[in-house]
Design a protein around this motif. Structure first.
Motif, mmCIF file in Angstrom:
data_model
loop_
_atom_site.group_PDB
_atom_site.id
_atom_site.type_symbol
_atom_site.label_atom_id
_atom_site.label_comp_id
_atom_site.label_asym_id
_atom_site.label_seq_id
_atom_site.Cartn_x
_atom_site.Cartn_y
_atom_site.Cartn_z
ATOM 1 N N LEU A 100 0.805 -1.209 0.000
ATOM 2 C CA LEU A 100 0.000 0.000 0.000
ATOM 3 C C LEU A 100 0.842 1.266 0.000
ATOM 4 O O LEU A 100 0.440 2.292 -0.545
ATOM 5 C CB LEU A 100 -0.923 0.018 1.228
ATOM 6 C CG LEU A 100 -2.043 -1.004 1.241
ATOM 7 C CD1 LEU A 100 -2.820 -0.901 2.550
ATOM 8 C CD2 LEU A 100 -2.981 -0.815 0.056
ATOM 9 N N GLN A 101 2.036 1.189 0.608
ATOM 10 C CA GLN A 101 2.907 2.360 0.667
ATOM 11 C C GLN A 101 4.346 1.894 0.736
ATOM 12 O O GLN A 101 4.637 0.714 0.945
ATOM 13 C CB GLN A 101 2.586 3.235 1.879
ATOM 14 C CG GLN A 101 1.884 4.540 1.573
ATOM 15 C CD GLN A 101 2.663 5.453 0.632
ATOM 16 O OE1 GLN A 101 3.766 5.160 0.183
ATOM 17 N NE2 GLN A 101 2.076 6.592 0.337
ATOM 18 N N TYR A 102 5.240 2.872 0.552
ATOM 19 C CA TYR A 102 6.673 2.573 0.518
ATOM 20 C C TYR A 102 7.381 3.715 1.241
ATOM 21 O O TYR A 102 7.357 4.852 0.785
ATOM 22 C CB TYR A 102 7.122 2.507 -0.946
ATOM 23 C CG TYR A 102 8.421 1.773 -1.182
ATOM 24 C CD1 TYR A 102 8.427 0.480 -1.700
ATOM 25 C CD2 TYR A 102 9.645 2.389 -0.920
ATOM 26 C CE1 TYR A 102 9.622 -0.188 -1.960
ATOM 27 C CE2 TYR A 102 10.841 1.725 -1.157
ATOM 28 C CZ TYR A 102 10.825 0.435 -1.683
ATOM 29 O OH TYR A 102 12.004 -0.230 -1.929
ATOM 30 N N LEU A 103 7.980 3.398 2.375
ATOM 31 C CA LEU A 103 8.661 4.399 3.189
ATOM 32 C C LEU A 103 10.161 4.116 3.156
ATOM 33 O O LEU A 103 10.610 3.032 3.549
ATOM 34 C CB LEU A 103 8.148 4.354 4.627
ATOM 35 C CG LEU A 103 8.700 5.383 5.606
ATOM 36 C CD1 LEU A 103 8.420 6.799 5.122
ATOM 37 C CD2 LEU A 103 8.093 5.169 6.991
ATOM 38 N N VAL A 104 10.939 5.079 2.659
ATOM 39 C CA VAL A 104 12.375 4.888 2.469
ATOM 40 C C VAL A 104 13.139 5.267 3.735
ATOM 41 O O VAL A 104 12.932 6.342 4.309
ATOM 42 C CB VAL A 104 12.877 5.732 1.271
ATOM 43 C CG1 VAL A 104 14.387 5.590 1.113
ATOM 44 C CG2 VAL A 104 12.163 5.320 -0.016
ATOM 45 N N LYS A 105 14.014 4.382 4.179
ATOM 46 C CA LYS A 105 14.898 4.672 5.310
ATOM 47 C C LYS A 105 16.014 5.600 4.849
ATOM 48 O O LYS A 105 16.440 5.537 3.694
ATOM 49 C CB LYS A 105 15.524 3.383 5.845
ATOM 50 C CG LYS A 105 14.563 2.373 6.431
ATOM 51 C CD LYS A 105 15.372 1.141 6.863
ATOM 52 C CE LYS A 105 14.503 0.069 7.461
ATOM 53 N NZ LYS A 105 15.283 -1.137 7.812
ATOM 54 N N PRO A 106 16.564 6.405 5.762
ATOM 55 C CA PRO A 106 16.093 6.624 7.130
ATOM 56 C C PRO A 106 14.921 7.602 7.142
ATOM 57 O O PRO A 106 14.754 8.392 6.216
ATOM 58 C CB PRO A 106 17.312 7.230 7.824
ATOM 59 C CG PRO A 106 18.008 7.973 6.718
ATOM 60 C CD PRO A 106 17.798 7.166 5.468
ATOM 61 N N PHE A 107 14.115 7.532 8.185
ATOM 62 C CA PHE A 107 12.969 8.420 8.295
ATOM 63 C C PHE A 107 12.771 8.786 9.756
ATOM 64 O O PHE A 107 13.249 8.090 10.663
ATOM 65 C CB PHE A 107 11.704 7.751 7.749
ATOM 66 C CG PHE A 107 11.407 6.415 8.387
ATOM 67 C CD1 PHE A 107 10.701 6.333 9.573
ATOM 68 C CD2 PHE A 107 11.863 5.249 7.796
ATOM 69 C CE1 PHE A 107 10.442 5.098 10.160
ATOM 70 C CE2 PHE A 107 11.611 4.015 8.377
ATOM 71 C CZ PHE A 107 10.900 3.935 9.557
ATOM 72 N N ALA A 108 12.082 9.874 9.969
ATOM 73 C CA ALA A 108 11.758 10.309 11.328
ATOM 74 C C ALA A 108 10.390 9.760 11.724
ATOM 75 O O ALA A 108 9.647 9.223 10.892
ATOM 76 C CB ALA A 108 11.751 11.837 11.399
ATOM 77 N N PHE A 109 10.061 9.901 12.996
ATOM 78 C CA PHE A 109 8.764 9.420 13.487
ATOM 79 C C PHE A 109 7.618 10.021 12.687
ATOM 80 O O PHE A 109 6.650 9.330 12.357
ATOM 81 C CB PHE A 109 8.619 9.761 14.975
ATOM 82 C CG PHE A 109 7.225 9.551 15.501
ATOM 83 C CD1 PHE A 109 6.622 8.303 15.482
ATOM 84 C CD2 PHE A 109 6.499 10.624 16.011
ATOM 85 C CE1 PHE A 109 5.333 8.111 15.955
ATOM 86 C CE2 PHE A 109 5.217 10.449 16.488
ATOM 87 C CZ PHE A 109 4.624 9.186 16.462
#
Length: 226
Positions: A100-109
């Protein structure tokens, strides 16, 4: 509560992500896994898993292989990829396998929170059931991407940004800064500042309303309705 399985090969990162999940109202960590085999086992054995935060680089298989095997076994559990993999082919494969989604590291809260809140909003929309007109279909398909806000400029509040965004998304038509201010409780100047940010990032479209005299009134509409 939305039950979440956190999958990451790095135990430290997995625990940080678990802590992030627990900070978002309405979400609970159902389990934590550090390799593909453990992830598949927990999907099978846990009482309920609504959402998997899936790392791609696992020691025994890739995260996408895990998703494929989940689907082969009949598990339709929702997946958000949370990974350092940035190549377009992996992103495209994730889409094809139903992430459903794609969150690329690094990331904040704030980055993960935005994805989770968008997911919760999507579930609320879908839980309503029934038939959907085109506007509702657009809202369903745009829910996750629409709520993925970029990093805010210095001096901008995530809470205020969310208030303005939700007011605009839930409106039936274009709204002025004054109307947004009345709905959110912020000043007209503050509303105008956040509306301009949404316009610059492509989330909102500016329209003009011409009156009998004077300058036209600036009104904003959520991009999926423009």
């Amino acid at each position: 509560m939305i039950e979440v399985l956190v999958v990451d090969d790095d135990t430290r990162v997995a625990r940080v992500n678990c802590a992030y999940v627990e900070k978002v109202p309405g979400f609970h960590v159902a389990g934590e896994a550090h390799n593909a085999a453990e992830a598949l086992r927990q999907v099978e054995e846990l009482p309920r898993v609504d959402l998997v935060l899936m790392d791609h680089y696992l020691p025994d298989e890739t995260g996408l292989s895990v998703v494929q095997e989940m689907r082969r076994r009949g598990h339709q559990t929702d997946v958000i990829m949370v990974t350092a993999a940035r190549d377009v082919s992996t992103v495209q494969a994730a889409m094809r396998h139903g992430a459903l989604q794609y969150l690329v590291k690094p990331f904040a809260f704030a980055g993960l929170r935005a994805k989770l809140e968008a997911y919760a909003e999507l579930r609320r929309t879908l839980d309503g059931g029934g038939e959907a007109e085109q506007a509702e279909v657009d809202r369903i398909f745009g829910a996750l991407s629409a709520s993925s806000e970029p990093d805010l400029p210095k001096g901008h509040s995530p809470t205020t940004a969310e208030l303005v965004r939700r007011s605009l998304m839930n409106a039936e038509g274009p709204l002025s800064a004054q109307e947004i201010a009345e709905r959110t409780g912020v000043s007209r100047q503050t509303a105008q500042r956040y509306l301009k940010l949404l316009e610059r990032t492509g989330r909102a479209r500016l329209t003009l309303k011409y009156g009998d005299a004077g300058r036209p009134e600036h009104r904003y509409v959520w991009a999926t309705r423009a």
